[in-house]
Structures are given as C-alpha cells and as structure tokens.
Design an enzyme around this catalytic site. Structure first.
Site, PDB file in Angstrom:
ATOM      1  CG  ASP A 198      -2.264   0.702   0.940  1.00 11.25           C
ATOM      2  OD1 ASP A 198      -2.288   1.935   1.107  1.00 11.25           O
ATOM      3  OD2 ASP A 198      -3.262   0.050   0.565  1.00 11.25           O
ATOM      4  CG  ASP A 199       0.361   6.082   0.861  1.00 19.20           C
ATOM      5  OD1 ASP A 199       1.355   6.351   0.169  1.00 19.20           O
ATOM      6  OD2 ASP A 199      -0.436   6.936   1.290  1.00 19.20           O
ATOM      7  CG  ASN A 249      -7.240   8.727   0.109  1.00 23.23           C
ATOM      8  OD1 ASN A 249      -8.221   8.143   0.557  1.00 23.23           O
ATOM      9  ND2 ASN A 249      -6.091   8.119  -0.104  1.00 23.23           N
ATOM     10  CE  LYS A 254      -7.251   0.086  -1.499  1.00 22.54           C
ATOM     11  NZ  LYS A 254      -7.349  -0.537  -0.169  1.00 22.54           N
ATOM     12  CD1 TRP A 255      -7.396   5.727  -9.181  1.00 23.25           C
ATOM     13  CD2 TRP A 255      -6.095   4.876 -10.784  1.00 23.25           C
ATOM     14  NE1 TRP A 255      -7.153   6.732 -10.088  1.00 23.25           N
ATOM     15  CE2 TRP A 255      -6.356   6.235 -11.085  1.00 23.25           C
ATOM     16  CE3 TRP A 255      -5.303   4.130 -11.646  1.00 23.25           C
ATOM     17  CZ2 TRP A 255      -5.847   6.853 -12.235  1.00 23.25           C
ATOM     18  CZ3 TRP A 255      -4.790   4.741 -12.788  1.00 23.25           C
ATOM     19  CH2 TRP A 255      -5.052   6.085 -13.069  1.00 23.25           C
ATOM     20  CG  ASP A 256      -7.125   5.482  -2.077  1.00 28.07           C
ATOM     21  OD1 ASP A 256      -8.306   5.873  -2.117  1.00 28.07           O
ATOM     22  OD2 ASP A 256      -6.587   5.053  -1.035  1.00 28.07           O
ATOM     23  CB  CYS A 300      -9.640   2.561  -3.183  1.00 28.33           C
ATOM     24  SG  CYS A 300      -9.584   3.060  -1.444  1.00 28.33           S
ATOM     25  CG  ASP A 345     -10.958   3.806   4.183  1.00 29.83           C
ATOM     26  OD1 ASP A 345     -10.608   2.985   3.316  1.00 29.83           O
ATOM     27  OD2 ASP A 345     -10.620   5.007   4.155  1.00 29.83           O
ATOM     28  NE  ARG A 395      -4.671  10.220   3.644  1.00 24.06           N
ATOM     29  CZ  ARG A 395      -3.907   9.433   2.911  1.00 24.06           C
ATOM     30  NH1 ARG A 395      -3.692   9.699   1.643  1.00 24.06           N
ATOM     31  NH2 ARG A 395      -3.344   8.357   3.429  1.00 24.06           N
TER      32      ARG A 395
END
Length: 701
Positions: free
Chosen positions: A344-345, A458, A454-456, A502, A524, A421
C-alpha cells in the site's frame, strides 16, 4: 428484443421478463408508454392511441408523460436538457429519423435504438438498449452548425427521465452514508415535490450511491420494483419527483447544478453516461439478482474470473515500510493461502508520511534500492501475485511534480489552495497532466511484474478552477472523462493487470468506474459487525464479485475498538472478495493456522459467492442475519449472530432459490434435507452467544 410498429413511430424493447415502450406523436412529441411486465407490440400500439387524460389550468398537458422533457415551451417538470446559445435558451426539437444497430450474435438481444431529433444546429440522439431486463439509456448531443454560429452551452444534459405508472403510495429506497459508514439502506414514503440526491464533490461520493428504487408494496422477494442506476464517477444528480397529478418521474445525469456542464464548439459532441433502469416483480431481492447478473455479463471486466484472496500491508505498516519488512509479511501471507500480496501507500518518492511524495511515482531509493522488481519477483516465487497502491489524481505540495508544475492542480486564482490530507487535486482535464500520468504509470507497470493496482482518491474537489481556460467549469466533466481515458489506455497496454477502485473506502463506486476496474474497496471501515449493514446496502445494486472485504486485527484500533473473534471477522469478509489486512507479524501461530483454514474454506465456496445468485435471508438489524448464494447445485449460507439474550432462541433460516422437490446434503454435518423443508421450515445454524458466525454448505444430490 426490439420491435417497431408499421408506422415507424412506436418502439418496443423486451427482455426475458419485462418490456419498455415509447411513442412519437404526429406533433413530434416523444411520449412514454410502458415500463413493466412483458407486452406485445399490438399492446404498445393500443397504448399509443389512448387519449391523454384531462389536465387542469396552470398545468402542462404532457408533464409526466414525456420521455425526455426538455427546457422550453409548455413544460413545468424538471428538464432533462437545458441548452443556451448566444440568441436564446431552451430547446424546440423536431424528429428526424430512427435507426437500429447491433444485436448479439446476429440476433436482436442488445440491439440499440437511436431516435434522432434536431433543434437548429443541435443534433440530439436518444439511445436505448435492453440487456437482460436492464434498459440502458443515454444521449448524444452534437453541435453541427457552421463555425459562424458560435458555441452552444449545455447547462444540463441528463441521461434519461424514467416515468413510472400511475400508482398510489410510492416508497423510495436509497443508499446514503458517510466515510466509514457507506451504503446504508433507507426506505421512506415518497411525497409530493422532489427528492434530490447526488454529489457535488467531483467524485461519486460516500454520501449517496447513484441508485434509487421505488415500489408500492414490494417485499424482499415479491412485488414490483422500479430501480435506476447511473454510470458516472464524478458529480451527479438524481431527482425523484412526484408531480401534482401523482405521477412519478426520475431524472438523472452527470453534474449537480444547472450552472453549466460543457460548451460545444461547432463539430463537438457530448455523450452522457448511461442511466440504466430495471423493472421486476420479484421484489428487492429479484432486483438485486438482476442487477448483479447484468453487471457480471456486461459491465465488470473479466467477471467470469474469480478474484483472488489478497493481503494488503497498510494496517500492518502504514508509512513505515521497507523491502525486508514487506518480504516478511509476504511469507506469512503465503503461508495462510493468500494469492495476491499488495504493498500500500509509502513505497514511492519522499512518501514517509501523508505530507509528501504524491505525484512522484518512482520507488523510494532508501526503501527499494533496486526498485520494485526484487520484491515483486520474490512475491511471485512464493506463489502469489503482486500488487501496488497508487493515487494518481492527487499531488502533495511537497513533491517534485508540484514544484515543477504548480499550475497543474485545480485552483481558483487569488484564492487559497485548500489542502485535504495535505494534498491537492490534479486537473485531469488537461492533456499534459494525463500524458504525464500515463508515462509515469506505464513505466511503473513495465518496471516490475505487477499484477494489480489499487487506485485511490482521497479527497473531494473544493477549488475546481482552471485559470486561463475559456470555459473552466468543463473540468467537472472532463476530469472524469480524462480518468476513464487513462484507465482505458493503461488496461489496453497492460491487459494482465487488474485494477481496484478506492476513494477513502466507498467514495467512488458506480457503473462507470466498474466498467474499468475489477473490484472496488467498499469501505475503510473493516469492523466485521459494521460491515454487515454496509455490505447489505452495497448488495442492493452491486454483486459480491466486486465487493472487497478484509479481515483486520481485533480490537479494531482503526475505528471503534470492538473485539471480535477471528471466526466472525472471516465470515463477515467472506461475503465478498476476501482479503486480509491485519498485522500478520503479530498474529499467533494458532491465529495463523485458523486463518489458513478459513482461507481454504473460502476458496472452496468462492465460485458460489462471487458468481452465484444472492438471497438476503435476514437483515443485519440485530440478532441473527444471513445471506445465501446459489450456483447450480451448490448453496452457501453465511450467518451472523450479533447478540443473544438469555432464553432467546435463534430462529431457523428459511432458505430460498432451492428446488422444492430436490434433496440437499449439508457439507458440515452430513445431514440430508428436503428442499421443501428448507424452504418452509428452515435450517438451524447452531449459533449462540454474541458475535458468532457460521458457514453452511449445501449440495443438491
């Protein structure tokens, strides 16, 4: 199937269990005739000649009857189309022609009907296509006048208006929520006036899914349901109106406000997203199964391929990651049977926190000195596929990209650039931004054996400006079209890579993004009890095949501190695409062994869960809740007991979708059951206490 009357002015689309009909009057007024149970073409023609009912002064005779009401003339309903030129506002169209195209394998299933209209230099095409029992509707608008006429502004261009039959006592169902509490089902009485839901946030949003359903007396498995879903991943609006004469219309499309959608120069076109509609007389459960079958057949890429069990390292590591640490987690994940390992990130740029690095899509040299390839190859050697997290539409001000191109973000001149964020939104309506992202992401996917992205997304739009652009508000539409184009290009160049949508959980879930991704991150919130209500709402429209669900640690330190058993956590997540997101480095050997058994069981039931017909047996409103999946001779029941008071019996589960005359064997106990008994008297789960759960498998013998 598409049928056309001999006059060429009445059209009938029919699916396996429903029909849809429209008629064009001699005055070129397009009227809605029928949406509901199957009828013959002769029935549609008879409806077409029925006189319109009397209308009162101060009302318009065609309100509530027009198929696609436009702005202008004697109309007072919400217009689906609002157009402005330098000379005037509104539309006064005339019919030009119709045409048909397509059809499956030489037949006419899925055949497209196009009705063409014109208003001076504006060509308007209404599109219809029936797939299964889902009617797809969309509109193409083309400015085809000479250059000297000037631009044409689309203030509003909805995809469709759906007209319901005259009934008393309509009920409206919708899916509302917020971050970590998405897709909550609510049903209310429909009253006179309008109910408007949507998003003005630039993406689909956590607050509402673009879906509504209406009924007068439907239950879970019986009664007529009219339901609509919009395929658009940006701002959107659906308006449900009960008119003064009690008629009901549902209008929806891209964009939230009417202040301007796009401006078309001569030769330019805009095609709206699909606004799909479905009628069934099999209740809300029947509507859900029809929506699921439609998406698996026509929307979701490679839906016949079951999605793998994944492990995601975010909750175990957050930003504190290294190649060695990821390798340790990968070994543990492989040992419990995981098939896809996702970093992930935190793997790229200067991404040691959420304050820096977004936009710089190259591996952090301190954490991955040789790039992603060594870890990806190691994960493959363990027998798993390898995935990665990205958030391409965002940028941190503390990044090489922003320092080089501060003008690439959405912003209003002279105003503060709002950071959520610690990040800003890139303007994907710009060709140079899309080209940069294509080059970065294509290079990333080419640099290592990456199988999954995984294309987020936010944060929402807040400063949706575009200094220097003649018509800056077009970014609301063109950002989404740019996103679609980028995803389509990446999928074409890397056909073996799967994508997950996502957006801080379930903030971008709709038919438009699902046409370009293999699954979606539902929320989430991974608390297994909270997830039951979220998953129930999600299942109203979308299939288990795309619903990602994780098993995470207990207590749930991310949200509520709730303690739950590994059994309850796994059975909750097994209702969709199973994933694991806990810190496996802290799980005991006993927990890892139990997890391995659950993963093995999920792989056995996976085809039934991901491809089977869903029956919601009991709602997650407290006490016992359950869902059932049926595929061929196999049946899987997942049951959860939230709480049990002393002396309170746990009810039996009356199953559905079984053959009444058949015999079924329970795989867990070996007991033999008659289909009629399971349907009428039900099945005992053996659950007791608080937060207990069970998986029950039945096979027809």
């Amino acid at each position: 199937m598409l049928e056309i009357a001999g006059t060429g002015r009445t059209w009938l689309l029919s699916g396996p269990t429903s029909s849809y009909a429209v008629h064009l009057t001699e005055d070129d007024e397009l009227l809605h005739l029928h949406w509901g149970p199957p009828i013959a073409l002769a029935d549609a023609e008879a409806l077409a000649v029925r006189p319109l009912s009397h209308y009162w002064p101060f009302e318009a005779p065609l309100d509530g009857r027009e198929e696609y009401p436009v702005e202008g003339g004697p109309r007072f309903v919400r217009p689906a189309l609002s157009v402005r030129t330098e000379e005037r506002r509104g539309t006064e169209w005339s019919f030009e022609s119709y045409e048909t195209e397509g059809g499956a394998e030489g037949g006419n299933e899925g055949e497209e009907l196009r009705l063409r209209f014109r208003d001076a230099g504006l060509a308007i095409t209404l599109h219809y296509r029936m797939r299964h029992d889902v009617v797809e509707r969309w509109v193409t608008l083309t400015h085809d006048a000479p250059d000297t006429t000037g631009p044409l502004e689309l203030l509003r261009a909805d995809s469709a208006t759906w007209t319901l039959p005259e009934r008393d006592g309509w009920h409206l169902s919708q899916l509302h929520g917020r971050w970590a509490a998405e897709s909550r089902l609510v049903r209310t009485d429909l009253t006179y006036g309008e109910k408007v839901i949507g998003s003005r946030r630039g993406h689909t949003g956590h607050q509402h899914l673009p879906w509504v359903a209406l009924d007068t007396d439907a239950t879970e498995e019986h009664g007529e349901v009219y339901t609509c879903a919009l395929g658009w991943s940006g701002s959107w609006r659906i308006a449900v109106a009960q008119l003064p004469d009690a008629r009901v219309q549902v209008t929806g499309g891209a964009g939230y406000d009417d202040s301007g959608l796009l401006r078309l120069a001569s030769g330019e076109s805009f095609t709206t997203p699909v606004f799909a509609g479905l009628w069934t007389d099999a209740g809300y459960g029947g509507a859900s199964r029809a929506w699921h079958a439609y998406q698996r057949a026509y929307v979701v890429p490679d839906a016949d391929r079951d999605r793998p069990v994944l492990y995601n390292s975010w909750e175990a590591t957050e930003f504190d990651i290294s190649e060695e640490q990821q390798g340790t987690l990968a070994r543990r994940a492989a040992a419990i049977g995981v098939e896809l390992f996702v970093v992930d990130d935190g793997w790229f740029g200067a991404r040691t926190s959420d304050r820096a690095g977004l936009g710089d899509w190259t591996p952090n040299p301190d954490r991955f000195p040789a790039g992603l390839r060594p870890l990806a190859e190691y994960v493959h050697a363990l027998g798993m596929r390898f995935g990665i997290w990205v958030e391409p539409e965002m940028v941190n001000p503390d990044s090489d990209l922003y320092r080089a191109h501060p003008d690439w973000v959405q912003f209003q001149p002279g105003r503060k650039r709002t950071e959520f964020r610690n990040q800003l939104v890139l303007n994907l309506a710009r060709e140079d931004v899309r080209q940069y992202l294509w080059e970065q992401l294509d290079a990333m996917l080419s640099s290592a054996p990456i199988d999954y992205v995984k294309w987020d997304f936010n944060r929402c739009f807040t400063d949706a400006g575009w200094p220097g652009e003649d018509y800056p508000q077009r970014l609301w539409v063109d950002h989404v079209r740019g996103l679609y184009a980028l995803l389509d290009r990446l999928r074409a160049a890397h056909p073996g890579v799967a994508f997950e949508s996502c957006s801080g959980g379930g903030g971008r879930i709709d038919l438009g993004i699902l046409a370009r991704t293999d699954q979606v991150w539902t929320s989430d919130n991974t608390d297994p009890l909270d997830r039951l209500a979220i998953q129930e709402g999600f299942s109203q429209i979308h299939p288990a095949r795309v619903m990602a669900a994780w098993v995470t640690d207990s207590p749930n330190t991310q949200l509520n501190g709730r303690v739950s058993s590994l059994r309850f956590r796994f059975v909750s997540a097994m209702a969709g695409v199973l994933g694991v997101g806990g810190d496996l480095a802290k799980w005991t050997e006993e927990e890892l062994a139990e997890a391995g058994r659950w993963v093995e069981l999920y792989k056995e039931i996976r085809p039934v869960v991901q491809r089977g017909d869903l029956y919601r047996l009991r709602r997650p409103t407290g006490g016992l809740s359950a869902v059932q999946y049926v595929l061929g001779d196999e049946t899987v029941v997942l049951a959860w007991l939230q709480a049990q008071h002393h002396g309170e019996p746990v009810p039996a589960l009356r199953l559905r979708g079984l053959d009444r005359s058949a015999t079924y064997e329970c795989r867990e106990t070996g007991e033999i059951h008659q289909g009629a008994v399971l349907l009428h008297h039900g099945l005992r789960t053996g659950l007791k206490g608080d937060l207990d759960a069970a998986v029950i498998r039945l096979r027809r013998i």
